[in-house]
Design a protein around this motif. Structure first.
Motif, PDB file in Angstrom:
ATOM      1  N   UNK A  88       0.828  -1.202   0.000  1.00  0.00           N
ATOM      2  CA  UNK A  88       0.000   0.000   0.000  1.00  0.00           C
ATOM      3  C   UNK A  88       0.864   1.254   0.000  1.00  0.00           C
ATOM      4  N   UNK A  89       1.923   1.260   0.832  1.00  0.00           N
ATOM      5  CA  UNK A  89       2.804   2.432   0.876  1.00  0.00           C
ATOM      6  C   UNK A  89       3.531   2.623  -0.458  1.00  0.00           C
ATOM      7  N   UNK A  90       3.944   1.519  -1.097  1.00  0.00           N
ATOM      8  CA  UNK A  90       4.583   1.626  -2.415  1.00  0.00           C
ATOM      9  C   UNK A  90       3.605   2.182  -3.448  1.00  0.00           C
ATOM     10  N   UNK A  91       2.376   1.724  -3.340  1.00  0.00           N
ATOM     11  CA  UNK A  91       1.322   2.197  -4.249  1.00  0.00           C
ATOM     12  C   UNK A  91       1.148   3.709  -4.148  1.00  0.00           C
ATOM     13  N   UNK A  92       1.166   4.225  -2.918  1.00  0.00           N
ATOM     14  CA  UNK A  92       1.009   5.672  -2.725  1.00  0.00           C
ATOM     15  C   UNK A  92       2.213   6.436  -3.240  1.00  0.00           C
ATOM     16  N   UNK A  93       3.422   5.834  -3.020  1.00  0.00           N
ATOM     17  CA  UNK A  93       4.632   6.511  -3.507  1.00  0.00           C
ATOM     18  C   UNK A  93       4.662   6.603  -5.024  1.00  0.00           C
ATOM     19  N   UNK A  94       4.031   5.648  -5.684  1.00  0.00           N
ATOM     20  CA  UNK A  94       3.980   5.661  -7.151  1.00  0.00           C
ATOM     21  C   UNK A  94       2.799   6.464  -7.669  1.00  0.00           C
ATOM     22  N   UNK A  95       2.149   7.185  -6.734  1.00  0.00           N
ATOM     23  CA  UNK A  95       1.023   8.064  -7.079  1.00  0.00           C
ATOM     24  C   UNK A  95      -0.141   7.339  -7.732  1.00  0.00           C
ATOM     25  N   UNK A  96      -0.340   6.080  -7.335  1.00  0.00           N
ATOM     26  CA  UNK A  96      -1.524   5.350  -7.800  1.00  0.00           C
ATOM     27  C   UNK A  96      -2.607   5.556  -6.757  1.00  0.00           C
ATOM     28  N   UNK A  97      -3.693   6.214  -7.091  1.00  0.00           N
ATOM     29  CA  UNK A  97      -4.725   6.497  -6.090  1.00  0.00           C
ATOM     30  C   UNK A  97      -5.457   5.223  -5.662  1.00  0.00           C
ATOM     31  N   UNK A  98      -5.546   4.976  -4.361  1.00  0.00           N
ATOM     32  CA  UNK A  98      -6.298   3.801  -3.896  1.00  0.00           C
ATOM     33  C   UNK A  98      -7.789   4.011  -4.100  1.00  0.00           C
ATOM     34  N   UNK A  99      -8.480   2.935  -4.318  1.00  0.00           N
ATOM     35  CA  UNK A  99      -9.937   3.018  -4.406  1.00  0.00           C
ATOM     36  C   UNK A  99     -10.562   2.360  -3.177  1.00  0.00           C
ATOM     37  N   UNK A 100     -11.867   2.241  -3.180  1.00  0.00           N
ATOM     38  CA  UNK A 100     -12.569   1.705  -2.009  1.00  0.00           C
ATOM     39  C   UNK A 100     -12.136   0.276  -1.688  1.00  0.00           C
ATOM     40  N   UNK A 101     -11.865  -0.509  -2.734  1.00  0.00           N
ATOM     41  CA  UNK A 101     -11.468  -1.901  -2.493  1.00  0.00           C
ATOM     42  C   UNK A 101     -10.110  -1.996  -1.810  1.00  0.00           C
TER      43      UNK A 101
END
Length: 736
Positions: A88-101
């Motif tokens: 999840x932290x890597x996802x945020x660093x890559x500027x991929x916006x999380x969704x509800x899932x």
């Protein structure tokens, strides 16, 4: 290039497809990577498989939110929550916006692994991004807080959900049930617009677990009336309620329902059926279900073993126990309880030794059961061994275990050790105080008992009705009349405790022992409830002590109405007539017993030596060591007479000469047990005898002298109290 996408059915096929796509140069296609990732993660149920999926994921140039969610969910599903959060932290660093899932999977990870700080952090982010709270996010959030044990936070997360679906309701109801808030759960359950089988089952199971079996059964019937078909879990829950109620008829009806509705019998449902039939007394049906199981899980073994042990078929239970591949602590506890309840302490202790060698760690229930057995049988030496085990820190010590320890010492007549255990207890509840007060009372230390009762109140603990029974018993055994009146009055005046029949019984006993027979009768006649046989029995005993034939006849009249087959009533009145030389009336009582088929219960005494309980009756000739015992009895007779002992032959009412009467007195069960104890126990150990009836006057007089002649500490526990004999003195001060 058009992709032909096969459907792999295993991880091996998925990895082969992976290789083919690499060769074909199609791996960079976003659809192919997404579908292959989904296949790889779908088969990742082992650590190596998950590593393969992770390696593949990190080869994807720019994973989409869906792909990130897929790998996060996979880590969560495989109990790798830390990797889920790291991704999840890597996802945020890559500027991929999380969704509800994304948050749905993260809440699950945090909840399963009790990552409290991370869970709160993720919750905060989700509120900023999705203030409208999608249902699936909110449901996962509620579940996370339930897993944390924060039911109030779970309720706060549940409240604002705009569109509560059946999952929302079921999740919070299950959480409330999990934390024992069954009534709160029921309030929400009644508000549910739509209920499914899971919500019904949660409530039924909650009632059953809380010991509210009648409500569990009633709710199950309402479930059927609502046309909801129960599943195996619901059936298992309601069957556990039937087992608690010991309602075999109801349990059979539910079993028939399982058959009629063709509900598959899972292992857990089979266990519930076994337990229901066993507790309902139908051990044959219980065994039939057990025997029909293809794979017998440990709880099934435990249920059938416990069933046989509860029925008294200990040897069958042990035979099944020996067939188990890996018995657990519950298996051992069931067998231990069976041995203890059957007074087979030696076998219980041997099994406890086997438990220690098995590698399993005994729990507090194991030790409390064994300590209770030692207490009831007066086996001090074994109780000390168990105490040593506790002192080694091999089982967690709590107020429950500490109370059992001091109860064991108190019932073995070792009040010094009981007081030591009591003083070292870090936590004492009302039950602990009640046990120590009762122990002091039974051991003839009435004033100390009252002092501890006052200490209990000074500590801020509110005494209950049971505590007052112990206090009044202390007053009765020590003849503390004034104090008895005071405590009897303060029950209602200070604590609004309405005196029950046990409290009145103590007061009648106290008045009777002090010779206040008329006051005792007046109290009986003004009681707000009908006096029972115990109260009239106390009155009759007092009448014999003070030779009041008139009141004795009155007490006997009531006793014969309440317990016409109780032999002790006839025997007491018979002895009173003999004491007063009313021979004709005594003969009438004997004839009445014969006409009604009432036989005198044989008194017996028991003593435990080497873990084995030895039981004696008057004139016993069956003991394997009877010749040695008789020789010791002969020695006791001679030495007692040299010390000035004179047999109280007036106790023998049958026609025989004085010599025969003396011989009969010396074969009383308590004297035989003490003789055996002198023979078999080292001089540094106390001789602890249990007597089912009141110690007779002659034996009491003789045992005092025996304690001095043989320099032995002798403890006799009769049906109402302890007698500690040392150096020709008894702790009761001859007031019993």
């Amino acid at each position: 290039m058009r992709l032909q996408w096969p459907n792999p059915s295993s991880l091996k096929q998925a990895t082969q497809l992976h290789a083919r796509l690499i060769v074909a140069g199609a791996l960079v296609h976003p659809v192919s990577t997404t579908l292959l990732l989904k296949c790889l993660t779908g088969f990742s149920d082992r650590s190596a498989d998950l590593s393969y999926a992770l390696n593949f994921f990190f080869q994807i140039p720019d994973p989409s939110a869906f792909q990130w969610n897929t790998i996060i969910r996979t880590c969560s599903r495989n109990h790798r929550p830390r990797e889920s959060l790291h991704l999840y932290h890597q996802m945020r660093r890559k500027d991929v916006p999380p969704d509800a899932y994304t948050f749905q999977f993260l809440f699950k990870s945090c909840g399963l692994s009790a990552f409290v700080l991370e869970g709160q952090m993720v919750h905060g982010v989700s509120v900023k991004l999705f203030p409208e709270r999608y249902g699936h996010i909110a449901n996962s959030l509620v579940h996370m807080y339930i897993e944390f044990g924060w039911i109030d936070d779970a309720m706060r997360a549940f409240g604002p959900i705009v569109q509560k679906d059946v999952v929302s309701w079921t999740t919070i109801i299950g959480g409330l049930v999990k934390f024992g808030s069954v009534d709160e759960a029921r309030k929400l359950f009644d508000k549910m617009p739509v209920r499914n089988v899971v919500s019904w089952t949660s409530m039924i199971a909650g009632y059953a677990k809380a010991g509210r079996a009648e409500e569990a059964v009633q709710l199950f019937k309402e479930m059927l009336s609502d046309d909801v078909t129960p599943d195996t879990v619901a059936m298992a829950a309601v069957l556990s309620a039937c087992a608690r109620l010991r309602d075999l008829k109801l349990g059979k009806w539910i079993h028939q329902l399982v058959i009629e509705k063709r509900i598959g019998i899972s292992s857990n449902l089979a266990v519930a059926l076994i337990d229901m039939y066993a507790k309902g007394g139908d051990i044959k049906s219980a065994y039939q279900i057990f025997d029909s199981m293809d794979h017998k899980i440990v709880p099934a073994w435990n249920a059938i073993i416990d069933g046989y042990c509860k029925m008294g078929d200990i040897d069958i239970g042990r035979s099944l126990f020996e067939q188990m591949d890996s018995p657990d602590i519950i298996s051992f506890n069931s067998m231990l309880t069976g041995y203890i309840q059957s007074s087979r302490l030696k076998e219980a202790l041997l099994l406890f030794a086997k438990l220690q060698m098995s590698g399993l760690r005994p729990d507090k229930f194991t030790l409390v059961g064994l300590l209770t057995a030692c207490a009831n049988l007066g086996v001090l030496s074994k109780g000390k061994v168990l105490h040593a085990y506790v002192e080694q820190g091999l089982v967690k010590r709590d107020v429950f275990l500490g109370t059992a320890l001091l109860d064991m010492y108190a019932k073995c007549g070792k009040m010094d050790q009981a007081m030591l255990v009591f003083s070292r207890m870090e936590e004492r509840d009302a039950q602990t105080w009640t046990v120590i007060i009762s122990g002091l009372a039974m051991n003839g230390m009435g004033k100390h008992a009252l002092e501890h009762f006052c200490l209990m109140k000074n500590k801020g603990l509110r005494p209950n009705a049971v505590a007052y029974v112990s206090v009044l018993t202390a007053c009765s055994h020590s003849g503390l009349l004034e104090e008895g009146h005071m405590f009897f009055d303060e029950m209602s005046s200070l604590y609004s405790i309405k005196p029950e029949i046990e409290h009145y019984g103590c007061m009648v006993d106290l008045l009777g022992r002090r010779g206040r027979l008329q006051e005792a009768i007046e109290l009986i006649e003004t009681m707000p409830m009908e006096p029972n046989a115990v109260i009239w029995g106390s009155m009759l005993s007092a009448c014999r002590l003070y030779k009041n034939t008139e009141l004795a006849e009155k007490a006997t009249k009531h006793l014969l109405e309440l317990e016409p087959q109780e032999d002790a009533v006839y025997v007491q009145l018979y002895n009173i007539y003999i004491d007063n030389k009313r021979w004709a009336d005594a003969c009438k009582i004997r004839r009445l017993m014969e006409e009604r088929g009432v036989k005198k219960t044989a008194g017996y005494s028991s003593i435990t030596v080497g873990g084995q309980v030895h039981k004696f009756i008057a004139g016993d000739q069956m003991h394997p060591d009877i010749m040695e015992i008789q020789s010791m009895i002969g020695e006791m007779t001679e030495r007692l007479k040299l010390a000035g002992y004179s047999p109280i032959t007036e106790q023998i009412s049958v026609e025989m000469d004085e010599e025969e009467k003396e011989q009969a007195l010396f074969t009383h069960s308590e004297k035989m047990a003490i003789a055996f104890g002198i023979m078999k126990l080292p001089s540094n150990l106390p001789i602890h005898v249990l007597k089912n009836l009141r110690v007779c006057e002659d034996c009491h007089s003789a045992i005092k002298l025996i304690s001095k002649i043989w320099n032995r500490y002798i403890v006799v526990r009769d049906r109402s109290r302890f007698h500690h004999f040392r150096d020709a003195h008894c702790s009761c001060n001859d007031f019993w």
